[in-house]
Scaffold this motif. Structure first.
Motif, PDB file in Angstrom:
ATOM      1  N   TRP A   1       0.841  -1.200   0.000  1.00  0.00           N
ATOM      2  CA  TRP A   1       0.000   0.000   0.000  1.00  0.00           C
ATOM      3  C   TRP A   1       0.882   1.258   0.000  1.00  0.00           C
ATOM      4  CZ3 TRP A   1      -0.145   3.893   3.617  1.00  0.00           C
ATOM      5  CH2 TRP A   1      -1.171   4.824   3.479  1.00  0.00           C
ATOM      6  N   PHE A   2       1.912   1.261   0.853  1.00  0.00           N
ATOM      7  CA  PHE A   2       2.816   2.401   0.951  1.00  0.00           C
ATOM      8  C   PHE A   2       3.530   2.646  -0.381  1.00  0.00           C
ATOM      9  CE2 PHE A   2       6.917   4.356   2.152  1.00  0.00           C
ATOM     10  CZ  PHE A   2       6.455   5.450   2.863  1.00  0.00           C
ATOM     11  N   ALA A   3       3.991   1.577  -1.009  1.00  0.00           N
ATOM     12  CA  ALA A   3       4.661   1.716  -2.303  1.00  0.00           C
ATOM     13  C   ALA A   3       3.697   2.266  -3.353  1.00  0.00           C
ATOM     14  CB  ALA A   3       5.227   0.365  -2.748  1.00  0.00           C
ATOM     15  N   ALA A   4       2.477   1.745  -3.380  1.00  0.00           N
ATOM     16  CA  ALA A   4       1.498   2.229  -4.353  1.00  0.00           C
ATOM     17  C   ALA A   4       1.178   3.703  -4.124  1.00  0.00           C
ATOM     18  CB  ALA A   4       0.225   1.389  -4.278  1.00  0.00           C
ATOM     19  N   MET A   5       1.074   4.115  -2.864  1.00  0.00           N
ATOM     20  CA  MET A   5       0.782   5.513  -2.543  1.00  0.00           C
ATOM     21  C   MET A   5       1.894   6.443  -3.013  1.00  0.00           C
ATOM     22  SD  MET A   5      -2.089   6.058  -0.908  1.00  0.00           S
ATOM     23  CE  MET A   5      -1.831   7.509   0.070  1.00  0.00           C
ATOM     24  N   ASN A   6       3.122   5.940  -3.006  1.00  0.00           N
ATOM     25  CA  ASN A   6       4.267   6.777  -3.351  1.00  0.00           C
ATOM     26  C   ASN A   6       4.722   6.653  -4.796  1.00  0.00           C
ATOM     27  OD1 ASN A   6       5.261   8.342  -0.934  1.00  0.00           O
ATOM     28  ND2 ASN A   6       4.865   6.338  -0.057  1.00  0.00           N
ATOM     29  N   LEU A   7       4.112   5.738  -5.539  1.00  0.00           N
ATOM     30  CA  LEU A   7       4.501   5.552  -6.930  1.00  0.00           C
ATOM     31  C   LEU A   7       3.382   5.840  -7.926  1.00  0.00           C
ATOM     32  CD1 LEU A   7       6.585   2.263  -6.621  1.00  0.00           C
ATOM     33  CD2 LEU A   7       7.452   4.594  -6.914  1.00  0.00           C
ATOM     34  N   SER A   8       2.136   5.858  -7.464  1.00  0.00           N
ATOM     35  CA  SER A   8       1.005   5.968  -8.376  1.00  0.00           C
ATOM     36  C   SER A   8       0.080   7.120  -7.987  1.00  0.00           C
ATOM     37  CB  SER A   8       0.220   4.653  -8.389  1.00  0.00           C
ATOM     38  OG  SER A   8      -1.007   4.801  -9.055  1.00  0.00           O
ATOM     39  N   GLN A   9       0.028   8.149  -8.825  1.00  0.00           N
ATOM     40  CA  GLN A   9      -0.882   9.264  -8.561  1.00  0.00           C
ATOM     41  C   GLN A   9      -2.342   8.813  -8.604  1.00  0.00           C
ATOM     42  OE1 GLN A   9       0.279  12.542  -7.687  1.00  0.00           O
ATOM     43  NE2 GLN A   9      -1.816  12.457  -6.924  1.00  0.00           N
ATOM     44  N   PRO A  10      -2.751   7.950  -9.551  1.00  0.00           N
ATOM     45  CA  PRO A  10      -4.145   7.483  -9.536  1.00  0.00           C
ATOM     46  C   PRO A  10      -4.493   6.726  -8.240  1.00  0.00           C
ATOM     47  CG  PRO A  10      -3.181   7.071 -11.679  1.00  0.00           C
ATOM     48  CD  PRO A  10      -2.066   7.527 -10.783  1.00  0.00           C
ATOM     49  N   PHE A  11      -3.582   5.925  -7.731  1.00  0.00           N
ATOM     50  CA  PHE A  11      -3.836   5.211  -6.474  1.00  0.00           C
ATOM     51  C   PHE A  11      -3.959   6.212  -5.325  1.00  0.00           C
ATOM     52  CE2 PHE A  11      -2.792   2.933  -2.613  1.00  0.00           C
ATOM     53  CZ  PHE A  11      -3.486   1.740  -2.753  1.00  0.00           C
ATOM     54  N   ALA A  12      -3.052   7.189  -5.272  1.00  0.00           N
ATOM     55  CA  ALA A  12      -3.093   8.202  -4.218  1.00  0.00           C
ATOM     56  C   ALA A  12      -4.392   9.003  -4.294  1.00  0.00           C
ATOM     57  CB  ALA A  12      -1.874   9.123  -4.321  1.00  0.00           C
ATOM     58  N   ASN A  13      -4.835   9.347  -5.504  1.00  0.00           N
ATOM     59  CA  ASN A  13      -6.094  10.076  -5.670  1.00  0.00           C
ATOM     60  C   ASN A  13      -7.282   9.237  -5.213  1.00  0.00           C
ATOM     61  OD1 ASN A  13      -4.640  12.192  -6.765  1.00  0.00           O
ATOM     62  ND2 ASN A  13      -5.147  11.681  -8.880  1.00  0.00           N
ATOM     63  N   ALA A  14      -7.267   7.953  -5.548  1.00  0.00           N
ATOM     64  CA  ALA A  14      -8.350   7.060  -5.128  1.00  0.00           C
ATOM     65  C   ALA A  14      -8.389   6.946  -3.609  1.00  0.00           C
ATOM     66  CB  ALA A  14      -8.175   5.687  -5.772  1.00  0.00           C
ATOM     67  N   TRP A  15      -7.224   6.853  -2.989  1.00  0.00           N
ATOM     68  CA  TRP A  15      -7.164   6.770  -1.527  1.00  0.00           C
ATOM     69  C   TRP A  15      -7.687   8.066  -0.896  1.00  0.00           C
ATOM     70  CZ3 TRP A  15      -7.041   3.156   1.941  1.00  0.00           C
ATOM     71  CH2 TRP A  15      -6.803   3.502   3.275  1.00  0.00           C
ATOM     72  N   ALA A  16      -7.313   9.201  -1.450  1.00  0.00           N
ATOM     73  CA  ALA A  16      -7.796  10.488  -0.943  1.00  0.00           C
ATOM     74  C   ALA A  16      -9.321  10.552  -1.053  1.00  0.00           C
ATOM     75  CB  ALA A  16      -7.153  11.639  -1.702  1.00  0.00           C
TER      76      ALA A  16
ATOM     77  N   LEU B   1     -11.389   8.000  -1.077  1.00  0.00           N
ATOM     78  CA  LEU B   1     -11.951   7.051  -0.118  1.00  0.00           C
ATOM     79  C   LEU B   1     -11.943   7.633   1.293  1.00  0.00           C
ATOM     80  CD1 LEU B   1     -13.077   4.174   0.213  1.00  0.00           C
ATOM     81  CD2 LEU B   1     -10.743   3.416   0.607  1.00  0.00           C
ATOM     82  N   THR B   2     -10.839   8.265   1.676  1.00  0.00           N
ATOM     83  CA  THR B   2     -10.767   8.834   3.027  1.00  0.00           C
ATOM     84  C   THR B   2     -11.701  10.025   3.185  1.00  0.00           C
ATOM     85  OG1 THR B   2      -8.860  10.253   2.528  1.00  0.00           O
ATOM     86  CG2 THR B   2      -8.388   8.044   3.383  1.00  0.00           C
ATOM     87  N   ALA B   3     -12.062  10.664   2.084  1.00  0.00           N
ATOM     88  CA  ALA B   3     -12.991  11.800   2.146  1.00  0.00           C
ATOM     89  C   ALA B   3     -14.399  11.348   2.537  1.00  0.00           C
ATOM     90  CB  ALA B   3     -13.029  12.525   0.804  1.00  0.00           C
ATOM     91  N   LEU B   4     -14.689  10.068   2.395  1.00  0.00           N
ATOM     92  CA  LEU B   4     -16.013   9.537   2.742  1.00  0.00           C
ATOM     93  C   LEU B   4     -16.187   9.342   4.243  1.00  0.00           C
ATOM     94  CD1 LEU B   4     -16.305   6.811  -0.041  1.00  0.00           C
ATOM     95  CD2 LEU B   4     -17.296   9.122  -0.038  1.00  0.00           C
ATOM     96  N   GLY B   5     -15.088   9.339   4.977  1.00  0.00           N
ATOM     97  CA  GLY B   5     -15.141   9.088   6.418  1.00  0.00           C
ATOM     98  C   GLY B   5     -15.355  10.352   7.223  1.00  0.00           C
ATOM     99  N   PRO B   6     -15.416  10.182   8.545  1.00  0.00           N
ATOM    100  CA  PRO B   6     -15.672  11.322   9.425  1.00  0.00           C
ATOM    101  C   PRO B   6     -14.446  12.202   9.679  1.00  0.00           C
ATOM    102  CG  PRO B   6     -15.425   9.330  10.717  1.00  0.00           C
ATOM    103  CD  PRO B   6     -15.379   8.920   9.268  1.00  0.00           C
ATOM    104  N   LEU B   7     -13.265  11.699   9.400  1.00  0.00           N
ATOM    105  CA  LEU B   7     -12.033  12.456   9.634  1.00  0.00           C
ATOM    106  C   LEU B   7     -11.656  13.246   8.396  1.00  0.00           C
ATOM    107  CD1 LEU B   7      -9.992   9.672  11.466  1.00  0.00           C
ATOM    108  CD2 LEU B   7     -11.286  11.551  12.492  1.00  0.00           C
ATOM    109  N   PRO B   8     -10.815  14.253   8.550  1.00  0.00           N
ATOM    110  CA  PRO B   8     -10.360  14.991   7.363  1.00  0.00           C
ATOM    111  C   PRO B   8      -9.673  14.038   6.387  1.00  0.00           C
ATOM    112  CG  PRO B   8      -9.688  16.120   9.377  1.00  0.00           C
ATOM    113  CD  PRO B   8     -10.252  14.796   9.786  1.00  0.00           C
ATOM    114  N   PRO B   9      -9.898  14.214   5.091  1.00  0.00           N
ATOM    115  CA  PRO B   9      -9.280  13.296   4.116  1.00  0.00           C
ATOM    116  C   PRO B   9      -7.771  13.468   4.058  1.00  0.00           C
ATOM    117  CG  PRO B   9     -10.384  15.098   2.997  1.00  0.00           C
ATOM    118  CD  PRO B   9     -10.705  15.233   4.456  1.00  0.00           C
ATOM    119  N   TRP B  10      -7.113  12.387   3.729  1.00  0.00           N
ATOM    120  CA  TRP B  10      -5.670  12.440   3.527  1.00  0.00           C
ATOM    121  C   TRP B  10      -5.395  13.168   2.234  1.00  0.00           C
ATOM    122  CZ3 TRP B  10      -2.762   7.275   4.711  1.00  0.00           C
ATOM    123  CH2 TRP B  10      -2.903   6.967   6.058  1.00  0.00           C
TER     124      TRP B  10
END
Length: 138
Positions: free
Chosen positions: A71-86, A88-97
């Motif tokens: 997961w860490f490697a994908a976050m640091n190598l793939s902008q589409p993966f990082a955007n998808a993760w951001a 996904l985290t925006a759907l939760g109660p905490l501020p998005p990553w």
């Protein structure tokens, strides 16, 4: 249980201080605070994931470490993966990553080996089972 290990708590507290105090200090370099987040996160995450999944086998513990590393490697190598993760985290109660794709962050991956070495014995210990109807029965 690894979440009771003092070094796990130290890493968690250092990560929180870094994210909420150090990164706000203009005298500290983003390089320092960014790598500190990576190092502490790679130490904390595998034990937390293993606990959430109730992993008890060495193979399962290895899988949690490899999953965090992938997961860490994908976050640091793939902008589409990082955007998808951001997103996904925006759907939760905490501020998005707001992840930053940064291939040199992969230099911190050896922290997973440190986490494995330091926390493996604690991760193998089962938590106390609560003796109540329907709770803790396997």
């Amino acid at each position: 249980m690894a979440l009771l290990h003092p070094l796990w708590w130290l890493a968690l507290l250092l990560m929180a201080a870094n994210d909420h105090l150090f990164k706000q200090d203009a005298t500290l370099s983003g390089l320092v605070t960014g790598k500190l987040s990576d190092v502490t996160g790679l130490f904390v995450a595998p034990a937390l994931l293993a606990t959430l999944l109730a992993v008890r086998t060495t193979r399962g513990l290895l899988a949690t470490h490899l999953t965090v590393g992938a997961w860490f490697a994908a976050m640091n190598l793939s902008q589409p993966f990082a955007n998808a993760w951001a997103g996904l985290t925006a759907l939760g109660p905490l501020p998005p990553w707001q992840p930053v794709v940064d291939a040199p962050d992969l230099l911190t991956l050896p922290m997973l080996l440190v986490a494995w070495r330091v926390l493996l014995a604690a991760m193998r210990k089962a938590p106390a089972v609560v003796d109540a109807p329907g709770i803790g029965q396997r």
